[in-house]
Design an enzyme around this catalytic site. Structure first.
Site: not given
Length: 593
Positions: A149, A309-310, A380
């Protein structure tokens, strides 16, 4: 100690068939670097609910060919034993552009092929949400995405999805970890098998990517406005895989092409223009994007992290200043937009639901109270958010939006994971609508705050890679000065404000419930305590699962923004001084932009 270390070196050399990582260990042995050998070999890389993530180098505690192969062997057997018709349904494998990602994906595929699994293997680079999307569309038994990521360039990761297209949650993580330990001997080492085996198909050939973008297109509600719009967007892929997917999302919405940040457009595993390839780091990571936007006259910057993905967003204000929105601010805008669109489409508030992680803003919770939709918070991570959304859908509710403050957003039900590509198109369309109304995204946010209250947040972290010290800090918070007695004794006041509620998800205590048991899952493997104060502050302190950090997330709801920020900052100072005793403990504060 030396004998044990020699045995570990020999064990590594007997298992590893990669010349490069074998030589790394041999060189450390030759140099008699026992400290480094101990770090690399004495502990195994931990398989958790996020799968694996670590630095890429030789050793049992690192990401390398051997540890990825061992993980894949254990995962293959676990899925075979726990998912119905697993081999026929198959496993989905994707990878990003980082160093060794291609090799790791190939070895992952090898392990599953060895067990007779059908393998849906993306040969080309994909953004992370395509793996869970493919599991959903093909009814696969699970999936693996090789990506770290937004981590630094030397890291890589191994992200695991279950048959429900969500990231794994307990007890699967522990079950997989145990099965890995029972299957450490490599079954072989063939990186080419994925190119020759009849068990392998590329989901691209099944039209899966087309199908994904068809679902993205369904999010578009104002195509003619989009096509006519003069709002200019700049976009950065942050040296990651996002650009072709972001470009296609814009096409789905009929939006004029964005202005790309050319220096960061193509995948580059060295991430040469940023210290951290993480758009969440703020203006520092968006410098080039701001320069590009200024030159081209763009008023909004959209930024994906490297696996897309963000989503980060910045907007130029009428006074020329750039505001980089926080994850909570973006979540508030997207949540309100999702609600407005759902109501326009004929849905009733009581049919709708939204989900956010417990460390995210309570704005959507407040909005739900006022507007009448259901809001639920979770632990979370999208593994919890996604599974919670599925539970709500089983109750007949339509989950229109989910998010976490770390700039992760889910629009609708394309995937039960964060997706920076569908969110990017959705936000851009909404920005066009706002500008048509004559307001900026920031002015829209101001309107929301005037209606539901000013929610200000201050999130950051302290760096500490001493696990013993971290344990002592949390023991003192939990037990006061008598940690030996293990009798709970949380602070009564913080920053001069009375503590009105404490929830400790590490030991399973919640002062606000009748039986003092939390309603959220408890995990002793990580630290997480939430405090509520009498001045409407809620803050959570927790350890990171992937980095040497103690993170804190704080928020205060007030009547005016200015006073709310002042009041909250005083509490944040107290978190560092009173709870962390950061100076005394030698903790390093995150450098602010």
């Amino acid at each position: 100690m030396a004998n044990t270390l020699d045995a570990l070196v020999q064990e590594w050399l007997s298992l590893d068939q990669n010349e490069e990582t074998r030589n790394e260990i041999l060189l450390l042995q030759k140099e008699n670097n026992t400290q480094e050998l101990h770090k690399r070999l004495s502990n195994r890389i931990e398989f958790g609910t996020a799968g694996l993530r670590a630095r890429m180098e030789a050793g049992f505690s690192r990401m390398n060919d051997l540890t990825v192969l061992q993980a894949s062997q254990g995962l293959a057997i676990y899925i075979e034993n726990n998912v119905e018709n697993a081999k026929e349904r198959g496993i989905v494998i994707g990878h990003d552009h980082r160093y060794h990602s291609d090799d790791f994906a190939r070895l992952t595929a090898f392990a599953f092929i060895q067990r007779g699994f059908k393998v849906w293997y993306y040969k080309e680079l994909v953004h992370t949400p395509l793996v869970p999307y493919t599991i959903k569309k093909l009814n696969a038994a699970g999936g693996v995405m090789i990506t770290a990521s937004h981590n630094p360039k030397d890291d890589n990761g191994y992200k695991v999805y279950w048959e429900n297209a969500c990231q794994i949650i307990p007890p699967h993580d522990a079950g997989i970890a145990e099965t890995i330990l029972n299957n450490l001997q490599p079954w072989g080492w063939d990186k080419q098998l994925v190119s020759t085996s009849d068990l392998v198909s590329d989901p691209t050939d099944q039209g899966i990517i087309e199908s994904y973008f068809e679902e993205v297109s369904e999010l578009c509600k104002y195509k003619s406005d989009n096509e006519a719009s003069t709002v200019k967007f700049a976009y950065t892929a942050m040296h990651g895989v996002g650009a072709p997917f972001a470009k296609r999302a814009f096409e789905c919405f009929g939006l004029p092409p964005f202005v790309p940040v050319q220096e960061q457009l193509l995948p580059d595993p060295d991430f040469p223009t940023v210290a951290f390839p993480n758009p969440e780091e703020g203006k520092g990571s968006l410098n080039l994007a701001i320069q590009t936007a200024e030159k081209s006259g763009a008023s909004i910057i959209l930024a994906n992290d490297p696996d897309a993905d963000r989503l980060a967003i910045a907007e130029k204000q009428p006074n020329g200043e750039w505001i980089v929105f926080t994850g909570n601010q973006i979540g508030s805008i997207l949540g309100a937009a999702s609600f407005e669109k759902a109501i326009q489409a004929g849905k009733k508030p009581e049919q709708l639901a939204m989900v956010a992680s417990t460390v995210s803003s309570k704005f959507l919770g407040r909005m739900g109270e006022v507007e009448g939709f259901k809001f639920v918070d979770t632990l979370t991570g999208f593994k919890w958010i996604g599974n919670t959304a599925m539970d709500l859908e089983k109750q007949g509710l339509s989950v229109v939006f989910s998010y976490e403050e770390a700039i992760g957003f889910t629009i609708g039900d394309i995937v039960k994971d964060k997706d920076g590509v569908s969110a990017l198109g959705f936000f851009a369309e909404w920005a066009v609508q706002l500008y048509k109304r004559g307001i900026t995204a920031n002015q829209y946010l101001e309107e929301l705050y005037q209606k539901y209250g000013y929610f200000v947040s201050e999130n950051s972290y302290f760096i500490c890679d001493d696990k013993v010290k971290i344990q002592k800090i949390f023991d003192r918070i939990r037990y006061g000065d008598n940690a030996q007695e293990r009798k709970l004794s949380y602070p009564k006041q913080i920053g001069g404000h009375q503590v009105t509620g404490v929830r400790d998800l590490t030991v399973g205590y919640d002062s606000t419930t009748e039986d003092h048991k939390p309603t959220l899952p408890v995990s002793a493997s990580s630290e997480m305590i939430t405090f509520r104060l009498a001045n409407n502050t809620v803050f959570t302190i927790r350890t990171s699962g992937t980095e040497p950090k103690i993170k804190y997330y704080s928020e205060l709801r007030g009547d005016t923004e200015e006073q709310a920020r002042i009041d909250l900052h005083r509490v944040v100072e107290a978190i560092g001084d009173e709870l962390m005793e950061y100076k005394k403990n030698g903790l390093v504060k995150k450098k602010e932009d």
